[in-house]
Motif scaffolding. Structure first.
Motif, PDB file in Angstrom:
ATOM      1  N   ALA B 269      36.875 -10.517 -10.613  1.00  0.00           N
ATOM      2  CA  ALA B 269      38.274 -10.823 -11.347  1.00  0.00           C
ATOM      3  C   ALA B 269      38.386  -9.977 -12.409  1.00  0.00           C
ATOM      4  N   VAL B 270      37.427  -9.793 -13.308  1.00  0.00           N
ATOM      5  CA  VAL B 270      37.302  -9.252 -14.565  1.00  0.00           C
ATOM      6  C   VAL B 270      37.742  -7.793 -14.552  1.00  0.00           C
ATOM      7  N   THR B 271      37.091  -7.109 -13.722  1.00  0.00           N
ATOM      8  CA  THR B 271      37.603  -5.872 -13.573  1.00  0.00           C
ATOM      9  C   THR B 271      38.498  -5.502 -12.696  1.00  0.00           C
ATOM     10  N   SER B 272      38.880  -6.452 -11.903  1.00  0.00           N
ATOM     11  CA  SER B 272      39.782  -6.122 -10.606  1.00  0.00           C
ATOM     12  C   SER B 272      39.322  -5.185  -9.757  1.00  0.00           C
ATOM     13  N   ARG B 273      38.120  -5.137  -9.412  1.00  0.00           N
ATOM     14  CA  ARG B 273      37.375  -4.089  -8.484  1.00  0.00           C
ATOM     15  C   ARG B 273      36.605  -4.689  -7.364  1.00  0.00           C
ATOM     16  N   GLU B 274      36.492  -4.352  -6.150  1.00  0.00           N
ATOM     17  CA  GLU B 274      35.480  -4.663  -5.337  1.00  0.00           C
ATOM     18  C   GLU B 274      34.298  -4.656  -5.969  1.00  0.00           C
ATOM     19  N   ARG B 275      33.132  -5.663  -5.535  1.00  0.00           N
ATOM     20  CA  ARG B 275      31.823  -5.419  -5.988  1.00  0.00           C
ATOM     21  C   ARG B 275      30.836  -5.398  -4.988  1.00  0.00           C
ATOM     22  N   PRO B 276      30.449  -4.168  -4.491  1.00  0.00           N
ATOM     23  CA  PRO B 276      29.681  -4.109  -3.275  1.00  0.00           C
ATOM     24  C   PRO B 276      28.074  -4.377  -4.062  1.00  0.00           C
ATOM     25  N   GLN B 277      27.311  -5.063  -3.546  1.00  0.00           N
ATOM     26  CA  GLN B 277      25.834  -5.030  -3.826  1.00  0.00           C
ATOM     27  C   GLN B 277      24.960  -4.498  -2.895  1.00  0.00           C
ATOM     28  N   THR B 278      24.028  -3.728  -2.844  1.00  0.00           N
ATOM     29  CA  THR B 278      23.129  -3.422  -2.202  1.00  0.00           C
ATOM     30  C   THR B 278      21.735  -4.444  -2.290  1.00  0.00           C
ATOM     31  N   ARG B 279      20.734  -4.114  -1.222  1.00  0.00           N
ATOM     32  CA  ARG B 279      19.587  -4.858  -1.456  1.00  0.00           C
ATOM     33  C   ARG B 279      18.896  -4.494  -2.894  1.00  0.00           C
ATOM     34  N   GLY B 280      18.125  -5.397  -3.188  1.00  0.00           N
ATOM     35  CA  GLY B 280      17.719  -5.601  -4.446  1.00  0.00           C
ATOM     36  C   GLY B 280      16.239  -4.610  -4.601  1.00  0.00           C
ATOM     37  N   THR B 281      15.690  -4.363  -3.484  1.00  0.00           N
ATOM     38  CA  THR B 281      14.465  -3.656  -3.211  1.00  0.00           C
ATOM     39  C   THR B 281      14.518  -2.175  -4.221  1.00  0.00           C
ATOM     40  N   ASP B 282      13.873  -1.851  -5.338  1.00  0.00           N
ATOM     41  CA  ASP B 282      13.945  -0.670  -5.829  1.00  0.00           C
ATOM     42  C   ASP B 282      13.219   0.311  -5.131  1.00  0.00           C
ATOM     43  N   PRO B 283      13.960   1.519  -4.521  1.00  0.00           N
ATOM     44  CA  PRO B 283      13.268   2.634  -3.533  1.00  0.00           C
ATOM     45  C   PRO B 283      12.357   3.071  -4.333  1.00  0.00           C
ATOM     46  N   TYR B 284      12.052   3.004  -5.568  1.00  0.00           N
ATOM     47  CA  TYR B 284      11.083   3.734  -6.269  1.00  0.00           C
ATOM     48  C   TYR B 284       9.757   2.857  -6.335  1.00  0.00           C
ATOM     49  N   ALA B 285       9.969   1.533  -6.481  1.00  0.00           N
ATOM     50  CA  ALA B 285       8.747   0.615  -6.176  1.00  0.00           C
ATOM     51  C   ALA B 285       8.032   0.635  -4.800  1.00  0.00           C
ATOM     52  N   VAL B 286       9.236   0.749  -4.002  1.00  0.00           N
ATOM     53  CA  VAL B 286       8.610   0.736  -2.659  1.00  0.00           C
ATOM     54  C   VAL B 286       7.694   2.087  -2.517  1.00  0.00           C
ATOM     55  N   MET B 287       8.188   3.255  -3.006  1.00  0.00           N
ATOM     56  CA  MET B 287       7.689   4.400  -2.873  1.00  0.00           C
ATOM     57  C   MET B 287       6.339   4.592  -3.628  1.00  0.00           C
ATOM     58  N   LEU B 288       6.124   3.896  -4.757  1.00  0.00           N
ATOM     59  CA  LEU B 288       4.835   3.879  -5.485  1.00  0.00           C
ATOM     60  C   LEU B 288       3.933   3.075  -4.839  1.00  0.00           C
ATOM     61  N   GLY B 289       4.525   1.746  -4.036  1.00  0.00           N
ATOM     62  CA  GLY B 289       3.712   0.821  -3.441  1.00  0.00           C
ATOM     63  C   GLY B 289       3.061   1.501  -2.304  1.00  0.00           C
ATOM     64  N   GLU B 290       3.805   2.279  -1.502  1.00  0.00           N
ATOM     65  CA  GLU B 290       3.267   3.065  -0.281  1.00  0.00           C
ATOM     66  C   GLU B 290       2.316   4.206  -0.745  1.00  0.00           C
ATOM     67  N   PHE B 291       2.413   4.838  -1.802  1.00  0.00           N
ATOM     68  CA  PHE B 291       1.671   5.849  -2.122  1.00  0.00           C
ATOM     69  C   PHE B 291       0.305   4.931  -2.672  1.00  0.00           C
ATOM     70  N   VAL B 292       0.119   4.136  -3.326  1.00  0.00           N
ATOM     71  CA  VAL B 292      -0.905   3.351  -3.851  1.00  0.00           C
ATOM     72  C   VAL B 292      -1.639   2.966  -2.486  1.00  0.00           C
ATOM     73  N   ALA B 293      -0.905   2.324  -1.320  1.00  0.00           N
ATOM     74  CA  ALA B 293      -1.455   1.897  -0.184  1.00  0.00           C
ATOM     75  C   ALA B 293      -1.964   3.093   0.224  1.00  0.00           C
ATOM     76  N   GLY B 294      -1.451   4.053   0.826  1.00  0.00           N
ATOM     77  CA  GLY B 294      -1.939   5.228   1.173  1.00  0.00           C
ATOM     78  C   GLY B 294      -3.078   5.623   1.009  1.00  0.00           C
ATOM     79  N   VAL B 295      -3.218   5.870  -0.558  1.00  0.00           N
ATOM     80  CA  VAL B 295      -4.510   6.311  -1.369  1.00  0.00           C
ATOM     81  C   VAL B 295      -5.740   5.387  -0.735  1.00  0.00           C
ATOM     82  N   SER B 296      -5.450   4.048  -0.702  1.00  0.00           N
ATOM     83  CA  SER B 296      -6.298   3.268  -0.500  1.00  0.00           C
ATOM     84  C   SER B 296      -7.008   3.138   0.909  1.00  0.00           C
TER      85      SER B 296
END
Lengths: 331, 338
Positions: B269-296
């Motif tokens: 109501a403040v900006t008079s706009r739609e407010r879409p929200q995507t999932r909170g998981t940061d794709p860069y956090a996922v990437m770094l997590g998978e990189f580290v897991a792949g290394v181990s």
């Protein structure tokens, strides 16, 4: 990172999901179950730091926390025994079968300074977690009206014995919706509820029921929760909400396309649902047990959910709205 | 596990450091002996803020024997660092060399891929969606083919906004948004080579000489036809602006993949706009997590050097096609069976 040790009580469906989540959080787990199924679970997770123990006493000896996943009517005795020994309590919902027992557990825990973390896993589902963040950050303004729907298929027959007076769906599945309403808008002062369909247990798989609840919050906001057990397994679960405030609305529908959608053929094994809410939930509890920040669910949340759902059961049974005293409001 | 972030020439390095620091099993090592032109103390202050080990020089850093390194920085500076990590036998995550024509991105990628291969070290290239579990599920099922049947056509879009960095912005939509889409296609098709590339671009609403909109069509050696929209979009323009979307059409059924689906909707109501929200998981956090897991696990994760090279070849051909208005035929590189 310190090795946590958890005593898991029960070996059913929920216990298995909690077990996987504890292992993912880096805990080792001893399982005690009265139905003799602990050994099966231990064999399946052989080599992951899981063992079965023969008594509650042995289970609680020296552990950081007990996770109670046994039937609801056993929660009180196990929780009180753990609290008396200074063992933190994680408890599957509901905390207890009635308000008096829930108050007894929470009172004992407060007196002993032992934490109680109720496993209301829905607070960790991404849509609800993000909804709460937005509301807490002030994006909704002052809350006015919220609507929640949950429709799910109960994958097994209903076991145990429950009378119509006990509330049926109003005290089991409905707990999720009222917990979210309470989390967003705070204390509830008045509850009105209907239930339809099958209320009593036991009942066969595929039994349908609907609960309809209206909550009046102490701050003036209103919540409507419609909760259903569907007669058929498709869709397996549907969740929606529409939350309004002076700052606008926040809405969600679990049928919106998520990461993966199949058209022109059966979905097959394309299932992907992201991290399980159980995993996020137990990780947050484990962090708190290791000295981290207080989790989003503590003893008074468990008590509030039992009070509200029991009030709903009483309202449906009596046909009247039920007033709830708010602690501290009259003082 | 000891994970090092090498060089803080770019602001992203601090983001990577913060995300790695948040992982329970990671001991973070940082080094930035050359400093950043815009903020020479960035590396040291990040180390202080996170309580991470800060090495004064590259020798000291490699003396601490990191188990994995993330290389961030000026294009010219990255190559020697990756080479050094490879010689030390340490797995590397590094970013794409810029494709703005100022350096030879393909030559750089080729050298790094070879150096790492010779040293027996897994090189992973920054391409966040390719590291994610949802994409892995799609890729796994498409490989089995049970639901979709044989894959014939792929169409997709990534309409991420114009980047803030000037150099990245100069590389246009083909430089910023095409790599991730092409990496996804490469992963699903298992590294099959592109045969023909056709691209059209325009610069409507961008500074002169910058292509802010781009459509790329590729025919691969196995007959798969792929058409991609890499154009810059408004930041809140829906799922394809938040992350890649891609439809995989098979002979029996099709599958749609959305990297950042809508989680919440509503009205502000403040900006008079739609407010879409995507999932909170940061794709860069996922990437770094998978990189580290792949290394181990010792298994590696994400696109490797050879995959990055295939993607860069397609982008170079796309630029040429956009310039000439004609499809560009790509020869299969010598010694590589498609």
């Amino acid at each position: 990172m310190r090795q946590l040790e958890t005593a898991l009580i029960g070996a059913g469906l929920i216990a298995r999901m909690h077990l996987e989540a504890w292992l993912a959080a880096g805990a080792c787990v001893r399982i005690h179950s009265l139905d003799g199924r602990a050994e099966e679970l231990v064999q399946e997770f052989d080599g992951f730091g899981v063992k079965a123990v023969g008594s509650l006493d042995e289970a609680l000896d020296g552990v950081d926390a007990v996770d109670i996943c046994s039937p609801t009517d056993t929660h009180r005795d196990i929780a009180l025994t753990a609290i008396a020994r200074g063992v933190a309590v994680v408890c599957e919902k509901p905390l207890a079968a009635d308000v008096a027992e829930a108050e007894e557990i929470v009172g004992a825990a407060e007196k002993a300074g032992v934490p109680v973390y109720p496993a209301h896993d829905i607070r960790f589902a991404p849509a609800f977690a993000r909804l709460h963040e937005l509301v807490a950050e002030g994006h909704l303004g002052a809350g006015t009206v919220a609507r929640f729907t949950v429709a799910g298929y109960h994958p097994r027959p209903w076991t145990g014995h429950a009378t119509a007076e006990s509330g049926g769906i109003l005290t089991d599945q409905m707990l999720h919706g009222v917990d979210i309403a309470y989390w967003l808008f705070g204390d509830v002062v008045r509850v009105h509820a209907h239930y339809q369909g099958e209320i009593t247990a036991p009942a066969p798989q595929g039994t349908a029921a609907v609960g309809t609840v209206v909550l009046t919050h102490a701050g003036g906001a209103l919540s409507q929760v419609v909760s259903r057990w569907t007669p058929t397994p498709q869709p397996p679960i549907r969740v929606t909400f529409h939350v309004s405030g002076t700052g606008g609305t926040i809405v969600h529908d679990s049928e919106w396309p998520q990461e993966i959608q199949v058209s022109g053929g059966p979905a097959g094994t394309f299932g992907y649902y992201g991290e399980s809410p159980f995993t996020s939930e137990i990780r947050e509890f484990a962090q708190a047990l290791r000295g981290g920040p207080q989790p989003r669910l503590v003893a008074h949340d468990a008590l509030a959910a039992v009070r509200i759902t029991q009030a709903a059961a009483r309202s449906a049974w009596t046909g009247r709205a039920v007033e709830l005293p708010v602690k501290g409001a009259a003082a | 596990m000891k994970v090092a972030v090498l060089s803080f020439a770019e602001e992203r390095a601090a983001t990577y450091a913060g995300l790695l620091h948040a992982m329970p099993d990671v001991d973070l090592l940082l080094a930035d002996p050359d400093g950043s032109p815009d903020d020479p103390g960035r590396g040291r202050s990040t180390a202080r803020r996170l309580g991470a080990t800060f090495a004064e020089g590259w020798d000291e850093l490699f003396g601490l024997r990191p188990d994995a390194v993330v290389v961030v920085g000026e294009p010219g500076a990255c190559r020697p660092l990756v080479e050094r990590a490879a010689r030390a036998g340490v797995p590397v995550l590094c970013e794409y060399p810029p494709t703005d024509g100022e350096t030879d991105a393909e030559r750089d990628a080729d050298v790094l891929a070879r150096v790492c291969e010779e040293a027996g070290v897994r090189l992973s290239v920054v391409s966040p969606v390719c590291f994610g579990p949802a994409f892995a599920a799609v890729r796994g099922e498409l490989a089995k083919g049970g639901v979709t049947g044989r894959l014939t056509t792929i169409h997709g879009a990534y309409n991420g906004p114009r980047p803030a960095g000037e150099r990245a912005a100069r590389s246009g939509a083909l430089g910023t948004n095409a790599p991730q889409l092409l990496d996804m296609v490469d992963a699903v098709l298992g590294g099959v080579h592109a045969e023909q590339v056709y691209a059209q671009t325009n610069g409507v609403g961008a500074e002169p000489g910058v292509a802010s909109a781009a459509l790329v069509t590729v025919r691969y050696a196995d007959g798969t036809v792929v058409s991609l929209d890499c154009s810059w979009g408004a930041a809140d323009a829906g799922p394809s602006a938040a992350g890649p979307v891609m439809t995989f059409i098979g002979e029996k059924a099709s599958v749609e993949f959305t990297a950042c689906p809508r989680l919440l909707g509503g009205f502000d109501a403040v900006t008079s706009r739609e407010r879409p929200q995507t999932r909170g998981t940061d794709p860069y956090a996922v990437m770094l997590g998978e990189f580290v897991a792949g290394v181990s696990r010792g298994s590696g994760a994400g696109p490797d050097g050879a995959a990055a090279l295939r993607t860069l070849r397609v982008i170079r051909a796309a630029r040429e096609s956009a310039r000439t208005g004609r499809p560009v035929e790509l020869a299969v590189p010598y010694g590589v069976a498609s």
